[in-house]
Design an enzyme around this catalytic site. Structure first.
Site, mmCIF file in Angstrom:
data_model
loop_
_atom_site.group_PDB
_atom_site.id
_atom_site.type_symbol
_atom_site.label_atom_id
_atom_site.label_comp_id
_atom_site.label_asym_id
_atom_site.label_seq_id
_atom_site.Cartn_x
_atom_site.Cartn_y
_atom_site.Cartn_z
ATOM 1 N N LYS A 57 0.822 -1.027 -0.061
ATOM 2 C CA LYS A 57 -0.161 -0.103 -0.058
ATOM 3 C C LYS A 57 0.837 1.167 0.044
ATOM 4 C CE LYS A 57 -2.311 -1.238 3.666
ATOM 5 N NZ LYS A 57 -3.419 -1.899 4.630
ATOM 6 N N GLN A 101 -5.729 -2.343 10.155
ATOM 7 C CA GLN A 101 -5.538 -3.577 9.608
ATOM 8 C C GLN A 101 -6.024 -4.682 10.632
ATOM 9 O OE1 GLN A 101 -2.893 -3.129 6.556
ATOM 10 N NE2 GLN A 101 -3.408 -5.173 7.389
ATOM 11 N N ASP A 124 -12.260 0.735 4.184
ATOM 12 C CA ASP A 124 -12.242 -0.727 4.170
ATOM 13 C C ASP A 124 -13.874 -1.272 3.972
ATOM 14 O OD1 ASP A 124 -10.243 -2.685 3.910
ATOM 15 O OD2 ASP A 124 -9.951 -2.599 6.254
HETATM 16 N N1 LIG Z 1 -8.726 -4.277 7.456
HETATM 17 C C1 LIG Z 1 -7.885 -4.889 6.657
HETATM 18 N N2 LIG Z 1 -8.294 -4.785 5.464
HETATM 19 C C2 LIG Z 1 -7.617 -5.826 4.586
HETATM 20 O O1 LIG Z 1 -7.677 -5.713 3.384
HETATM 21 C C3 LIG Z 1 -6.543 -6.418 5.246
HETATM 22 C C4 LIG Z 1 -6.380 -6.740 6.537
HETATM 23 N N3 LIG Z 1 -7.070 -5.707 7.219
HETATM 24 N N4 LIG Z 1 -5.395 -7.207 6.984
HETATM 25 C C5 LIG Z 1 -4.645 -8.191 6.050
HETATM 26 C C6 LIG Z 1 -5.199 -8.524 4.925
HETATM 27 C C7 LIG Z 1 -4.245 -9.023 3.869
HETATM 28 N N5 LIG Z 1 -4.413 -8.208 2.624
HETATM 29 C C8 LIG Z 1 -3.385 -8.175 1.529
HETATM 30 C C9 LIG Z 1 -3.985 -7.460 0.513
HETATM 31 C C10 LIG Z 1 -2.920 -7.348 -0.462
HETATM 32 C C11 LIG Z 1 -1.820 -8.189 -0.615
HETATM 33 C C12 LIG Z 1 -0.711 -8.235 -1.797
HETATM 34 O O2 LIG Z 1 -0.757 -7.150 -2.409
HETATM 35 N N6 LIG Z 1 -0.455 -9.260 -2.248
HETATM 36 C C13 LIG Z 1 0.595 -9.461 -3.364
HETATM 37 C C14 LIG Z 1 1.583 -9.955 -2.778
HETATM 38 C C15 LIG Z 1 3.047 -9.484 -3.512
HETATM 39 C C16 LIG Z 1 4.207 -9.752 -2.702
HETATM 40 O O3 LIG Z 1 4.607 -8.846 -1.944
HETATM 41 O O4 LIG Z 1 4.911 -10.805 -2.702
HETATM 42 C C17 LIG Z 1 -0.082 -10.365 -4.571
HETATM 43 O O5 LIG Z 1 -0.739 -11.054 -3.815
HETATM 44 O O6 LIG Z 1 0.265 -10.156 -5.411
HETATM 45 C C18 LIG Z 1 -1.484 -9.085 0.344
HETATM 46 C C19 LIG Z 1 -2.369 -9.195 1.589
HETATM 47 C C20 LIG Z 1 -5.284 -7.144 2.972
HETATM 48 N N7 LIG Z 1 -5.711 -7.381 4.527
#
Ligand SMILES: Nc1nc(=O)c2c([nH]1)NC[C@@H]1CN(c3ccc(C(=O)N[C@@H](CCC(=O)O)C(=O)O)cc3)C=[N+]21
Ligand SMILES: [Mg+2]
Length: 292
Positions: A57, A101, A124
């Site tokens: 982010k 989070q 969110d």
């Molecule tokens: N209030 C709240 N809202 C959330 O939306 C929330 C949260 N808490 N707590 C944690 C989880 C987890 N989450 C992710 C979002 C994007 C990637 C993301 O960008 N993933 C990349 C990873 C790339 C890398 O760095 O390897 C991908 O899947 O390609 C990961 C994890 C949102 N969450």
């Protein structure tokens, strides 16, 4: 109809396109607004999935011109301290979006903390006001992960109306809003969870299967209807024998992709879409201030 090559639903590229559009929009709005959009991310403790998210982010905010107001608190922080910071951010005119989070440490009451976020800054979509709007199909800020799924399905022209959708997981962050958004798009939706009996039989009826259970490679080929669209929301970190970590989803990708018509990869699928929709919600709440 099996063993056809599944279409890969490329969330990474789609998210980049969205971010480029938002960047241009911010450039054109900021002279009139006199400031960039602002996003505050609060993180308590050090959950690894949250850490990946926070990192991505912040990078994206920098890239497109959103100011970050992040705060990290140690695990033992008292809820009252975080609630006070939320109240200050509610009043802060430079801040358009506030995100707490999840999960929070056990001594926190997440519900009451989330109730304290100004619904107009709740990027969110977790405040009861925004959840209620979703239930009623009213416009409002919507949870980023399920909203990202809907945008990706639309991007690839995947028909949802009339289809059987099965959602695995019933969290407030993903499962529940996901089911409501699919319903709004006229799918016939079933929500399944850890107490569901005969899960593989149910998932084999799904034209669209969304998994948000957080179990690495949990879903194999015998869970999949031939030609299904498989949406993987799971982001699980596993370690190989040499101790090297990597991200995998809830689906056993190699096993199921021959049977799917379309599938999201991990990484590069729904994760980047979640980030893009968070930025989109932030810009939306920023843009709204121009008219008020
Ligand atoms: N209030 C709240 N809202 C959330 O939306 C929330 C949260 N808490 N707590 C944690 C989880 C987890 N989450 C992710 C979002 C994007 C990637 C993301 O960008 N993933 C990349 C990873 C790339 C890398 O760095 O390897 C991908 O899947 O390609 C990961 C994890 C949102 N969450
Ligand atoms: Mg992903």
């Amino acid at each position: 109809m099996s063993n056809h090559a599944a279409r890969i639903l490329d969330g990474k590229t789609t998210a980049q396109t969205i971010q480029a559009r938002l960047k241009a929009e911010i450039e054109s709005l900021s002279p009139e607004m006199g400031r960039p959009p602002g996003l505050a991310v609060l993180m308590v403790g050090d959950n690894p999935a949250s850490a990946v998210y926070v990192r991505n982010k912040e990078k994206s905010c920098d890239r497109i011109g959103i100011a970050s107001f992040g705060r990290k608190f140690p695990t033992e922080t008292e809820q009252g301290e975080v609630a006070e910071v939320i109240e200050a951010l509610n009043q802060d005119e430079r801040v358009d979006g506030i995100l707490v989070q999840l999960p929070l440490p056990d001594h926190f009451d997440a519900v009451s903390l989330l109730h304290g976020i100004d619904p107009n800054k709740d990027v969110d979509g977790l405040h009861p006001m925004n959840m209620g709007r979703l239930v009623r199909s009213e416009t409002g800020l919507r949870s980023c992960t399920p909203a990202g799924v809907m945008v990706l399905l639309n991007e690839y022209g995947i028909e949802v109306a009339g289809k059987r959708a099965v959602v695995l997981g019933r969290s407030i962050l993903v499962g529940k809003p996901m089911a409501l958004m699919l319903l709004e798009a006229n799918a016939t939706v079933t929500m399944a969870h850890s107490r569901t009996e005969n899960l593989p039989e149910l998932t084999r009826s799904a034209d669209i299967l969304v998994s948000a259970v957080g179990k690495p490679k949990f879903i194999g080929a015998d869970w999949i209807k031939s030609g299904a669209v498989a949406i993987d929301v799971g982001i699980n970190r596993i370690f190989d024998s040499s101790g090297k970590g990597k991200l995998v989803g809830d689906f056993d990708f190699d096993a199921i992709s021959p049977f799917c018509s379309a599938i999201t990869p991990v990484p590069g699928g729904i994760g980047p879409m979640t980030v893009a929709l968070l930025l989109e919600n932030t810009v939306r709440s920023y843009r709204k201030k121009l008219r008020s």
